[in-house]
Scaffold this motif. Structure first.
Motif, PDB file in Angstrom:
ATOM      1  N   MET A 233       0.821  -1.216   0.000  1.00  0.00           N
ATOM      2  CA  MET A 233       0.000   0.000   0.000  1.00  0.00           C
ATOM      3  C   MET A 233       0.856   1.268   0.000  1.00  0.00           C
ATOM      4  O   MET A 233       0.332   2.374  -0.119  1.00  0.00           O
ATOM      5  CB  MET A 233      -0.925  -0.001   1.225  1.00  0.00           C
ATOM      6  CG  MET A 233      -1.992  -1.089   1.182  1.00  0.00           C
ATOM      7  SD  MET A 233      -2.754  -1.412   2.809  1.00  0.00           S
ATOM      8  CE  MET A 233      -3.528   0.172   3.132  1.00  0.00           C
ATOM      9  N   THR A 248      -1.099   6.631  -0.797  1.00  0.00           N
ATOM     10  CA  THR A 248      -1.377   5.208  -0.632  1.00  0.00           C
ATOM     11  C   THR A 248      -2.013   4.628  -1.890  1.00  0.00           C
ATOM     12  O   THR A 248      -2.783   5.292  -2.575  1.00  0.00           O
ATOM     13  CB  THR A 248      -2.327   4.997   0.557  1.00  0.00           C
ATOM     14  OG1 THR A 248      -3.374   5.978   0.502  1.00  0.00           O
ATOM     15  CG2 THR A 248      -1.585   5.153   1.871  1.00  0.00           C
ATOM     16  N   ILE A 283       1.062   5.246   7.523  1.00  0.00           N
ATOM     17  CA  ILE A 283       0.539   5.475   6.172  1.00  0.00           C
ATOM     18  C   ILE A 283      -0.972   5.683   6.133  1.00  0.00           C
ATOM     19  O   ILE A 283      -1.494   6.121   5.099  1.00  0.00           O
ATOM     20  CB  ILE A 283       0.932   4.341   5.202  1.00  0.00           C
ATOM     21  CG1 ILE A 283       0.126   3.072   5.491  1.00  0.00           C
ATOM     22  CG2 ILE A 283       2.414   4.055   5.253  1.00  0.00           C
ATOM     23  CD1 ILE A 283       0.161   2.080   4.350  1.00  0.00           C
ATOM     24  N   TYR A 289       0.155  10.489   4.618  1.00  0.00           N
ATOM     25  CA  TYR A 289      -0.239  10.125   3.254  1.00  0.00           C
ATOM     26  C   TYR A 289      -0.629  11.322   2.396  1.00  0.00           C
ATOM     27  O   TYR A 289      -0.689  11.215   1.169  1.00  0.00           O
ATOM     28  CB  TYR A 289      -1.360   9.083   3.258  1.00  0.00           C
ATOM     29  CG  TYR A 289      -2.732   9.584   3.649  1.00  0.00           C
ATOM     30  CD1 TYR A 289      -3.466  10.452   2.828  1.00  0.00           C
ATOM     31  CD2 TYR A 289      -3.330   9.151   4.827  1.00  0.00           C
ATOM     32  CE1 TYR A 289      -4.729  10.892   3.193  1.00  0.00           C
ATOM     33  CE2 TYR A 289      -4.607   9.587   5.190  1.00  0.00           C
ATOM     34  CZ  TYR A 289      -5.286  10.455   4.367  1.00  0.00           C
ATOM     35  OH  TYR A 289      -6.549  10.888   4.718  1.00  0.00           O
TER      36      TYR A 289
END
Length: 562
Positions: A233, A248, A283, A289
């Motif tokens: 991811m 992501t 993340i 992100y």
């Protein structure tokens, strides 16, 4: 307090009716000159329930807002619930002081009205003790080498931050301070290290929530843990990274996914609302992100840091300087046979679908740090060079060697395999084999195997010394397990129905405990081995390895990976 916020009592009453303290946050707490809310810290919303599970564990990476959220939680509970007694514990004194001064104090001083809840003539306040106008209090304590500072307090709520550095033996002492409370709530938090620390022990006893994100392009559910999709991811660097275009990506189609649209998915559903654990990697947080520079830093850490440090501090995952070799999707794919039963094995034999069959045995015991059980598995080699394992069992409630031998003989008579293959280590191993022979199993059909722990120049070798009555085989565990894992993924090794196994002994899950471990010796030489996570079982994986390698070796049927 009515002169500052006339409707506060009504708001608190509404919070109690909805079991949610979150609406109070922006009203009472300010941070960096702005009202504090959970808009960018949505993963922490579950901890702000009033009536909460008796235990909540936060296993997170660094810089995700963990300590800030716990500080806010302690203040809001103290204001909203009169006579509430909270103890905030860290391993070190400086950590406790930092939580009090840098988080709790700043929240209260920065708020237009929050400070009035503590700066009152009826209350007292110090760095390590804060009392509120509601007669609630927060005591800050530290306990790395002793729990003596904790014993004298009676508490309703315990919050322990940096639990990974906290002595697990102190927890019963901490919990005993809540014995007279009707609340008895525990909040544990930290950044994981290896699998042998207090945070990981407590995490394993929770429902193990992971953040799941559905891809809007292909519909795949991305699960943000290392055993599932977490590493895949992590998208590449882009100049247009933002909230609208997160960094992501989907582990399946590699298109952008949106962590904010995710939800918590429990691995152990039976513990939801009782003992909850939340895994929070960097993340899934907007701070990372949706920020170009922070994502660049994250990718640099992934490239330059040691794997263990990256796993711990960025991904919020425990790591023993090793990495899992098999993921759940691998065992689900490999567990594709139609059934899981002895009748299924017999039908396969009767229809001549196997050219050779064996019963493989991995004996329990061996002095490991966790319980090890004897496991047996039926393996069949097909004419196409594929090994199938249509049935296996682990003797969880059997430990006497004579009782084990009786059970194995019973299964041997039912299945009539061509050979019995077992790990032979002398001593108790010799006794177990003798019992099988005494029970009527021919010694010529028994194949003894020694597992070689250190690296060799072979996978399997036969030792046939004229002065000895019998030959035996030696297997290099690391090389052999590499081939077994490769065979699983390539379709050369298939197992009984995954779903039926999952509802029984979860034997296939033993493969999830296998890890590869790289270390550098004092002399600078890098070593590599395949082992298992501490305090876990690999019995079925070892049984499969023993049986498969002997079949491949005896019949020159080694899988060919292209």
């Amino acid at each position: 307090m009515a002169r500052f916020l006339p409707n506060l009592d009504l708001i608190i009453k509404e919070c109690k009716s909805t079991n949610n303290l979150e609406p109070l946050l922006p009203i009472l707490l300010w941070l960096n000159g702005k009202p504090y809310n959970l808009d960018d810290y949505y993963v922490f919303k579950p901890i702000f329930r009033i009536q909460s599970p008796h235990k909540i564990v936060l296993k997170s990476g660094r810089q995700v807002g963990k300590s800030t959220s716990l500080a806010a939680l302690s203040i809001i509970r103290s204001i909203a619930i009169p006579y509430h007694k909270i103890m905030f514990i860290t391993p070190l004194r400086d950590q406790a002081r930092n939580i009090s001064d840098s988080y709790v104090k700043n929240f209260l001083v920065g708020s237009p009205i929050g400070r009035y809840f503590i700066n009152d003539n009826r209350t007292k306040s110090s760095t390590f003790y804060k009392e509120f106008a509601t007669h609630s209090r927060i005591a800050f304590r530290y306990a790395q080498i002793s729990a003596d500072r904790i014993r004298s307090y009676s508490n309703d709520v315990i919050i322990i931050d940096e639990l990974q550095n906290f002595d697990h033996d102190f927890l019963p002492i901490v919990e005993s301070t809540m014995s007279a409370s009707t609340w008895r709530l525990k909040y544990f938090a930290g950044t994981p290290l290896d699998f042998e620390n207090s945070l990981q022990y407590e995490w394993e006893d929770t429902c193990q929530y992971e953040w799941g994100i559905k891809c809007t392009h292909c519909g795949y559910w991305n699960i943000a843990c290392i055993e599932e999709d977490l590493e895949k991811m992590i998208g590449p660097f882009r100049e247009d990274i933002s909230e609208e275009k997160p960094a992501t990506i989907c582990a399946k189609c590699a298109k952008i996914i949106y962590p904010r649209t995710g939800q918590w998915i429990a691995k152990r559903k039976e513990l939801v609302n009782y003992s909850e654990g939340y895994h929070i990697p960097q993340i899934i947080m907007p701070l990372h992100y949706a920020d170009v520079s922070r994502w660049y830093e994250l990718l640099e850490k992934k490239q330059k840091w040691q794997r263990q440090k990256f796993y711990n501090e960025v991904l919020g995952e425990a790591c023993d300087e090793g990495i899992v070799l098999v993921r759940e999707e691998d065992i689900k794919k490999a567990g594709a046979l139609e059934d899981f039963s002895i009748d299924f094995c017999l039908w396969k034999k009767e229809t001549n679908q196997y050219s050779t069959t064996i019963l493989a045995i991995d004996w329990g015991g061996g002095g490991e740090t966790t319980e090890s059980y004897t496991c047996i598995a039926f393996l069949g080699l097909t004419p196409f060079g594929v090994i199938e394992v249509p049935w296996a069992i682990k003797f969880v409630n059997v430990c006497d060697p004579f009782e084990e031998a009786n059970e194995i003989c019973r299964y041997y008579q039912m299945l009539s395999p061509d050979f019995i293959v077992h790990d032979y280590t002398g001593g108790i191993g010799n006794l177990r084999e003798n019992i099988l022979v005494d029970k009527g199993i021919s010694v010529t059909s028994i194949v003894p195997v020694y597992i070689q722990g250190s690296t060799t120049n072979y996978v399997v070798t036969v030792v046939d010394i004229p002065s000895r009555a019998r030959k035996h085989y030696r297997i290099d565990k690391t090389k052999a397990m590499q081939i077994v894992v490769g065979a699983m993924r390539a379709g050369f090794l298939k197992f009984f129905s995954y779903q039926k196994d999952y509802n029984q002994q979860k034997l296939l899950h033993d493969f999830l405990n296998i890890i590869e471990e790289r270390k550098v010796t004092v002399g600078g030489r890098e070593t590599y081995r395949i082992t298992k996570k501490k305090k876990t079982s690999d019995d079925f994986a070892m049984t499969t390895m023993i049986g498969s390698c002997i079949l491949w070796y005896m019949f020159e049927a080694w899988p060919v990976f292209s």
